[in-house]
Design a protein around this motif. Structure first.
Motif, PDB file in Angstrom:
ATOM      1  N   ALA A  31      15.060  26.862  45.610  1.00 12.18           N
ATOM      2  CA  ALA A  31      13.705  26.565  46.092  1.00 12.18           C
ATOM      3  C   ALA A  31      12.884  27.843  46.206  1.00 12.18           C
ATOM      4  O   ALA A  31      11.679  27.843  45.947  1.00 12.18           O
ATOM      5  N   HIS A  32      13.528  28.938  46.572  1.00 11.16           N
ATOM      6  CA  HIS A  32      12.820  30.209  46.681  1.00 11.16           C
ATOM      7  C   HIS A  32      12.362  30.672  45.293  1.00 11.16           C
ATOM      8  O   HIS A  32      11.241  31.154  45.131  1.00 11.16           O
ATOM      9  N   LEU A  33      13.232  30.507  44.301  1.00 13.55           N
ATOM     10  CA  LEU A  33      12.868  30.863  42.924  1.00 13.55           C
ATOM     11  C   LEU A  33      11.720  29.989  42.422  1.00 13.55           C
ATOM     12  O   LEU A  33      10.747  30.497  41.866  1.00 13.55           O
ATOM     13  N   VAL A  34      11.825  28.695  42.647  1.00 10.57           N
ATOM     14  CA  VAL A  34      10.740  27.791  42.246  1.00 10.57           C
ATOM     15  C   VAL A  34       9.452  28.184  42.969  1.00 10.57           C
ATOM     16  O   VAL A  34       8.369  28.167  42.385  1.00 10.57           O
ATOM     17  N   GLY A  35       9.563  28.574  44.232  1.00 11.99           N
ATOM     18  CA  GLY A  35       8.387  28.998  44.988  1.00 11.99           C
ATOM     19  C   GLY A  35       7.692  30.194  44.368  1.00 11.99           C
ATOM     20  O   GLY A  35       6.473  30.210  44.221  1.00 11.99           O
ATOM     21  N   VAL A  36       8.458  31.202  43.983  1.00 15.77           N
ATOM     22  CA  VAL A  36       7.861  32.392  43.355  1.00 15.77           C
ATOM     23  C   VAL A  36       7.180  32.005  42.045  1.00 15.77           C
ATOM     24  O   VAL A  36       6.046  32.421  41.780  1.00 15.77           O
ATOM     25  N   ILE A  37       7.847  31.206  41.255  1.00 18.92           N
ATOM     26  CA  ILE A  37       7.264  30.785  39.968  1.00 18.92           C
ATOM     27  C   ILE A  37       5.998  29.970  40.180  1.00 18.92           C
ATOM     28  O   ILE A  37       4.977  30.212  39.525  1.00 18.92           O
ATOM     29  N   THR A  38       6.018  29.036  41.119  1.00 16.94           N
ATOM     30  CA  THR A  38       4.818  28.224  41.361  1.00 16.94           C
ATOM     31  C   THR A  38       3.713  29.049  42.008  1.00 16.94           C
ATOM     32  O   THR A  38       2.528  28.774  41.796  1.00 16.94           O
ATOM     33  N   GLY A  39       4.083  30.077  42.763  1.00  6.87           N
ATOM     34  CA  GLY A  39       3.071  30.980  43.309  1.00  6.87           C
ATOM     35  C   GLY A  39       2.336  31.718  42.206  1.00  6.87           C
ATOM     36  O   GLY A  39       1.109  31.854  42.231  1.00  6.87           O
ATOM     37  N   ILE A  40       3.092  32.168  41.202  1.00 10.30           N
ATOM     38  CA  ILE A  40       2.488  32.850  40.049  1.00 10.30           C
ATOM     39  C   ILE A  40       1.595  31.875  39.280  1.00 10.30           C
ATOM     40  O   ILE A  40       0.447  32.186  38.952  1.00 10.30           O
ATOM     41  N   LEU A  41       2.118  30.683  39.007  1.00  6.18           N
ATOM     42  CA  LEU A  41       1.337  29.678  38.274  1.00  6.18           C
ATOM     43  C   LEU A  41       0.075  29.260  39.023  1.00  6.18           C
ATOM     44  O   LEU A  41      -0.979  29.053  38.417  1.00  6.18           O
ATOM     45  N   SER A  42       0.193  29.165  40.335  1.00  5.31           N
ATOM     46  CA  SER A  42      -0.953  28.701  41.125  1.00  5.31           C
ATOM     47  C   SER A  42      -2.121  29.677  41.085  1.00  5.31           C
ATOM     48  O   SER A  42      -3.274  29.255  41.135  1.00  5.31           O
ATOM     49  N   VAL A  43      -1.840  30.976  40.978  1.00  2.00           N
ATOM     50  CA  VAL A  43      -2.928  31.949  40.870  1.00  2.00           C
ATOM     51  C   VAL A  43      -3.777  31.624  39.649  1.00  2.00           C
ATOM     52  O   VAL A  43      -5.013  31.590  39.714  1.00  2.00           O
ATOM     53  N   GLY A  44      -3.124  31.378  38.530  1.00  2.00           N
ATOM     54  CA  GLY A  44      -3.853  31.017  37.307  1.00  2.00           C
ATOM     55  C   GLY A  44      -4.598  29.699  37.444  1.00  2.00           C
ATOM     56  O   GLY A  44      -5.765  29.590  37.056  1.00  2.00           O
ATOM     57  N   LEU A  45      -3.942  28.711  38.021  1.00  2.00           N
ATOM     58  CA  LEU A  45      -4.581  27.403  38.194  1.00  2.00           C
ATOM     59  C   LEU A  45      -5.799  27.482  39.108  1.00  2.00           C
ATOM     60  O   LEU A  45      -6.844  26.910  38.822  1.00  2.00           O
ATOM     61  N   PHE A  46      -5.654  28.206  40.214  1.00  2.00           N
ATOM     62  CA  PHE A  46      -6.759  28.295  41.159  1.00  2.00           C
ATOM     63  C   PHE A  46      -7.888  29.165  40.633  1.00  2.00           C
ATOM     64  O   PHE A  46      -9.055  28.929  40.941  1.00  2.00           O
ATOM     65  N   SER A  47      -7.557  30.171  39.830  1.00  5.81           N
ATOM     66  CA  SER A  47      -8.602  30.982  39.197  1.00  5.81           C
ATOM     67  C   SER A  47      -9.397  30.140  38.208  1.00  5.81           C
ATOM     68  O   SER A  47     -10.625  30.218  38.154  1.00  5.81           O
ATOM     69  N   LEU A  48      -8.698  29.321  37.446  1.00  2.00           N
ATOM     70  CA  LEU A  48      -9.359  28.416  36.507  1.00  2.00           C
ATOM     71  C   LEU A  48     -10.272  27.450  37.260  1.00  2.00           C
ATOM     72  O   LEU A  48     -11.423  27.247  36.888  1.00  2.00           O
ATOM     73  N   PHE A  49      -9.762  26.877  38.344  1.00  5.90           N
ATOM     74  CA  PHE A  49     -10.546  25.960  39.164  1.00  5.90           C
ATOM     75  C   PHE A  49     -11.785  26.661  39.714  1.00  5.90           C
ATOM     76  O   PHE A  49     -12.889  26.111  39.692  1.00  5.90           O
ATOM     77  N   ALA A  50     -11.605  27.885  40.216  1.00  2.00           N
ATOM     78  CA  ALA A  50     -12.730  28.635  40.789  1.00  2.00           C
ATOM     79  C   ALA A  50     -13.795  28.931  39.740  1.00  2.00           C
ATOM     80  O   ALA A  50     -14.995  28.929  40.045  1.00  2.00           O
ATOM     81  N   ASN A  51     -13.374  29.186  38.502  1.00  2.00           N
ATOM     82  CA  ASN A  51     -14.332  29.436  37.420  1.00  2.00           C
ATOM     83  C   ASN A  51     -15.057  28.164  37.000  1.00  2.00           C
ATOM     84  O   ASN A  51     -16.240  28.203  36.664  1.00  2.00           O
ATOM     85  N   LEU A  52     -14.351  27.047  37.014  1.00  2.00           N
ATOM     86  CA  LEU A  52     -14.963  25.774  36.622  1.00  2.00           C
ATOM     87  C   LEU A  52     -15.884  25.223  37.710  1.00  2.00           C
ATOM     88  O   LEU A  52     -16.892  24.578  37.433  1.00  2.00           O
ATOM     89  N   TYR A  53     -15.509  25.455  38.970  1.00  2.00           N
ATOM     90  CA  TYR A  53     -16.254  24.924  40.107  1.00  2.00           C
ATOM     91  C   TYR A  53     -16.551  26.038  41.117  1.00  2.00           C
ATOM     92  O   TYR A  53     -15.991  26.076  42.202  1.00  2.00           O
ATOM     93  N   PRO A  54     -17.458  26.965  40.775  1.00  2.00           N
ATOM     94  CA  PRO A  54     -17.690  28.126  41.634  1.00  2.00           C
ATOM     95  C   PRO A  54     -18.192  27.776  43.039  1.00  2.00           C
ATOM     96  O   PRO A  54     -17.904  28.483  43.985  1.00  2.00           O
ATOM     97  N   LYS A  55     -18.916  26.683  43.176  1.00  2.00           N
ATOM     98  CA  LYS A  55     -19.424  26.309  44.508  1.00  2.00           C
ATOM     99  C   LYS A  55     -18.306  25.851  45.435  1.00  2.00           C
ATOM    100  O   LYS A  55     -18.411  25.977  46.649  1.00  2.00           O
ATOM    101  N   ALA A  56     -17.215  25.325  44.875  1.00  2.00           N
ATOM    102  CA  ALA A  56     -16.099  24.858  45.689  1.00  2.00           C
ATOM    103  C   ALA A  56     -15.354  26.017  46.336  1.00  2.00           C
ATOM    104  O   ALA A  56     -14.654  25.834  47.317  1.00  2.00           O
ATOM    105  N   ASN A  57     -15.510  27.216  45.808  1.00  2.00           N
ATOM    106  CA  ASN A  57     -14.801  28.389  46.322  1.00  2.00           C
ATOM    107  C   ASN A  57     -15.514  29.016  47.512  1.00  2.00           C
ATOM    108  O   ASN A  57     -15.008  29.929  48.130  1.00  2.00           O
TER     109      ASN A  57
END
Length: 171
Positions: free
Chosen positions: A144-170
Motif C-alpha cells: 500500500a505504501h508503494l501504491v501510495g507513492v506511485i499514485t502520489g506521483i500520478l496525482s500531481v500530473g492529473l491535478f496539474s492537468l485539471f488545474a490547466n483545464l479549469y483554472p477557476k476551480a484552483n
C-alpha cells in the motif's frame, strides 16, 4: 452489522460489486493505535504541506488518493485479500506534497521525495518494522505504501492537468 464488514477493502466483496470498498477501506483501522498513528501522520502532512492545500483542493486530493489507492491494490496485488488503513494514502499525500514543493522551488522537496522513495524501497525488500506490526495488530501492507507513492506521483500530473483545464476551480 459491524462497520468493518461493510466498509473494509475485501477483494471478494469488491469483485462482487461493492466498489465503495476501494475508497472506504482507507478510512478504517485495526485498532486505536493504528488510527492514532495515521491521524498523527495526516496532521503532520497538513502542517508540512499547508501552502499546497486549500479546503476544496485537499478534499479532492484526499478523495482521489483514497480511490487510487484502492484501485492500485485491487488491480496490482491480487493476493491482497483485505486492507484497512490510511498509510498508503498518506504516502501518496507525502509524495504529492514533496513534488509540489519541488515545483514551487523548494529544494527540500527533493530530499523529502528521495526519503520516501528510499523508505518504501527498503520496505519492499526488508518489510515493515516489527514494532509497528505489533502495535497495529496486523501485517503492515507495505504494498500500500508503494501504491501510495506511485499514485502520489500520478496525482500531481492529473491535478496539474485539471488545474490547466479549469483554472477557476484552483482558486
Amino acid at each position: 452489522m459491524e462497520t468493518d464488514s461493510l466498509l473494509a477493502f475485501r477483494r471478494s466483496a469488491i469483485t462482487n460489486g461493492e466498489y465503495w470498498r476501494l475508497f472506504t477501506g482507507n478510512l478504517l483501522h485495526t485498532n486505536q493505535w493504528h488510527l492514532l498513528m495515521n491521524l498523527a501522520g495526516l496532521w503532520v502532512l497538513l502542517l508540512l504541506f499547508k501552502p499546497h492545500f486549500k479546503v476544496l483542493s485537499f478534499t479532492f486530493i484526499f478523495s482521489a488518493l483514497c480511490l487510487l489507492q484502492g484501485l492500485g491494490l485491487y488491480l496490482f496485488y491480487p493476493g491482497l485479500l483485505g486492507y484497512v488503513g490510511l498509510s498508503g494514502m498518506l504516502h501518496g499525500l507525502f509524495t504529492y506534497g514533496a513534488i509540489r514543493d519541488i515545483s514551487t522551488g523548494l529544494k527540500s522537496g527533493y530530499l523529502l521525495l528521495l526519503g520516501v522513495i528510499i523508505k518504501v524501497g527498503y520496505e519492499q525488500i526488508f518489510g515493515a518494522s516489527v514494532q509497528v506490526t505489533e502495535m497495529i495488530g496486523a501485517r503492515v501492507a507495505t504494498e500500500a505504501h508503494l501504491v501510495g507513492v506511485i499514485t502520489g506521483i500520478l496525482s500531481v500530473g492529473l491535478f496539474s492537468l485539471f488545474a490547466n483545464l479549469y483554472p477557476k476551480a484552483n482558486n
